[in-house]
Design an enzyme around this catalytic site. Sequence first.
Site, PDB file in Angstrom:
ATOM      1  N   TYR A   1     -42.409  32.982  28.702  1.00 22.78           N
ATOM      2  CA  TYR A   1     -42.916  33.052  27.712  1.00 22.78           C
ATOM      3  C   TYR A   1     -43.420  34.219  26.458  1.00 22.78           C
ATOM      4  CZ  TYR A   1     -41.844  31.116  22.861  1.00 22.78           C
ATOM      5  OH  TYR A   1     -41.781  31.072  21.411  1.00 22.78           O
TER       6      TYR A   1
ATOM      7  N   HIS B   1     -40.469  18.529  22.490  1.00 19.24           N
ATOM      8  CA  HIS B   1     -41.305  19.247  21.357  1.00 19.24           C
ATOM      9  C   HIS B   1     -41.603  17.690  21.144  1.00 19.24           C
ATOM     10  CE1 HIS B   1     -39.156  22.734  22.120  1.00 19.24           C
ATOM     11  NE2 HIS B   1     -40.336  23.604  20.736  1.00 19.24           N
TER      12      HIS B   1
HETATM   13  N1  UFG Z   1     -46.766  16.641  24.281  1.00 19.57           N
HETATM   14  C1  UFG Z   1     -47.299  15.435  25.020  1.00 19.57           C
HETATM   15  N2  UFG Z   1     -45.944  15.159  25.793  1.00 19.57           N
HETATM   16  C2  UFG Z   1     -45.176  14.750  25.295  1.00 19.57           C
HETATM   17  C3  UFG Z   1     -44.331  16.692  24.299  1.00 19.57           C
HETATM   18  C4  UFG Z   1     -46.082  17.485  24.326  1.00 19.57           C
HETATM   19  O1  UFG Z   1     -48.626  14.753  25.198  1.00 19.57           O
HETATM   20  O2  UFG Z   1     -44.006  14.516  25.329  1.00 19.57           O
HETATM   21  C5  UFG Z   1     -48.611  17.435  23.592  1.00 19.57           C
HETATM   22  C6  UFG Z   1     -48.160  18.659  24.260  1.00 19.57           C
HETATM   23  O3  UFG Z   1     -48.540  18.758  26.022  1.00 19.57           O
HETATM   24  C7  UFG Z   1     -49.260  19.633  23.911  1.00 19.57           C
HETATM   25  C8  UFG Z   1     -48.823  18.691  22.127  1.00 19.57           C
HETATM   26  O4  UFG Z   1     -48.228  17.119  22.679  1.00 19.57           O
HETATM   27  O5  UFG Z   1     -50.656  18.976  24.014  1.00 19.57           O
HETATM   28  C9  UFG Z   1     -47.610  19.754  21.331  1.00 19.57           C
HETATM   29  O6  UFG Z   1     -46.545  20.058  22.365  1.00 19.57           O
HETATM   30  P1  UFG Z   1     -45.312  20.875  22.382  1.00 19.57           P
HETATM   31  O7  UFG Z   1     -44.626  21.135  23.324  1.00 19.57           O
HETATM   32  O8  UFG Z   1     -43.986  20.764  21.182  1.00 19.57           O
HETATM   33  O9  UFG Z   1     -45.490  21.772  21.522  1.00 19.57           O
HETATM   34  P2  UFG Z   1     -46.867  23.297  22.459  1.00 19.57           P
HETATM   35  O10 UFG Z   1     -47.890  23.950  21.948  1.00 19.57           O
HETATM   36  O11 UFG Z   1     -46.821  23.604  23.827  1.00 19.57           O
HETATM   37  O12 UFG Z   1     -46.077  24.587  21.991  1.00 19.57           O
HETATM   38  C10 UFG Z   1     -45.525  24.657  21.220  1.00 19.57           C
HETATM   39  C11 UFG Z   1     -44.413  25.097  20.869  1.00 19.57           C
HETATM   40  C12 UFG Z   1     -44.041  26.605  21.627  1.00 19.57           C
HETATM   41  C13 UFG Z   1     -44.837  28.600  21.589  1.00 19.57           C
HETATM   42  C14 UFG Z   1     -46.391  27.551  21.546  1.00 19.57           C
HETATM   43  C15 UFG Z   1     -47.698  28.019  21.374  1.00 19.57           C
HETATM   44  O13 UFG Z   1     -43.002  24.925  20.687  1.00 19.57           O
HETATM   45  O14 UFG Z   1     -42.300  27.575  21.599  1.00 19.57           O
HETATM   46  O15 UFG Z   1     -46.385  26.118  20.904  1.00 19.57           O
HETATM   47  O16 UFG Z   1     -48.253  27.949  21.969  1.00 19.57           O
HETATM   48  F1  UFG Z   1     -44.310  29.116  22.747  1.00 19.57           F
END
Ligand code: UFG
Length: 331
Positions: free
Chosen positions: A141, A189
Amino acid sequence: MSVLVLGGAGYIGSHAVYQLVEQGEEVVVIDSLETGHREAIHPKATFYEGDIREIDFLRSVFKKETIDAVIHFAANSLVGESVEKPLKYFDNNVYGTQVLLQAMVEADVKHIIFSSTAATYGEPESVPITETMPTNPTSPYGETKLIMEKLMKWTEQAHDVKFVSLRYFNVAGAKETSEIGEDHRPESHLVPIILQTALGQRSHITIFGDDYDTEDGTCIRDYVHVEDLVQAHLLALDYLRKGGKSNIFNLGSNEGFSVKEMIETAREVTGKEIPAQIGKRRAGDPSVLIASSDKAKSVLGWNPTRTSVKQIIQDAWNWHSSHPDGYGKEG
Ligand code: UFG
């Protein structure tokens, strides 16, 4: 003149269309509705359903409408899925953008604002992350978004299509009026999952790891309100129309919050218990991502007003509690 919004039925795209319409712009939306929702499209926008990889479809829209700028949100954006299905991401994101640029060159459209991501940086050497730091994506991605930026860079050199690439950190929240909000299927998310748990739609939230090298052991992210994020796109549009040079900007809050802090804030905002369990780490999650958005503030004049985790969660909660099924069961 109209602004063409690709992906205008998606979460961020739909918020952008609303703000553009409110600002008096004529807006044309293209969306395949593969992940977007017809109900999220502002009724005043002219809507074309179709896929950006179809050059004849794009040509017909550019021919019919008078477009001076494009805002490009149309992409697949799940880090985990991209690891499983890299070719889907290269096809839709990279090839889709290539076709779009081809159609723009043919139609002589010179401005594009592009939805990029913190995932272009990968695991940062230090935080806050500035735009000049190395880009080493750790997922297909992030890699596709970086390649899309490069496609724009070289297209500018040959054809003078000016671009602004906006590298988003963690976008959350919803429109203050709750007319539109976040509805991904399946949801992955953090903020929507916390709030679905608050609504009782999930028994608990799983925290992906509490053994990171952070104060409470959970991952730290930089959360930005979708309405502030969209505001930066409108400023970028103005910047390009006034002759600004191609540029890249981070969009975040310059502040980090842990997963546990986000859950705790949601408990305060909603008054609900929100059961949480500790699970395993999710592959590919960097421990800390915090943006420096100073460049967007100084060059674009960006001034986020709704970006505090409390406000973000409050606005998201207003949306989720008034739309427990999002845009409806069929979606
Ligand atoms: N998390 C949990 N439990 C869940 C969902 C998420 O603990 O059920 C944690 C993840 O591990 C992470 C944080 O919450 O530490 C945020 O997770 P998200 O999935 O909401 O977001 P990300 O940081 O993984 O991703 C975001 C965007 C992506 C983008 C990325 C860039 O959603 O599109 O940032 O690093 F690519």
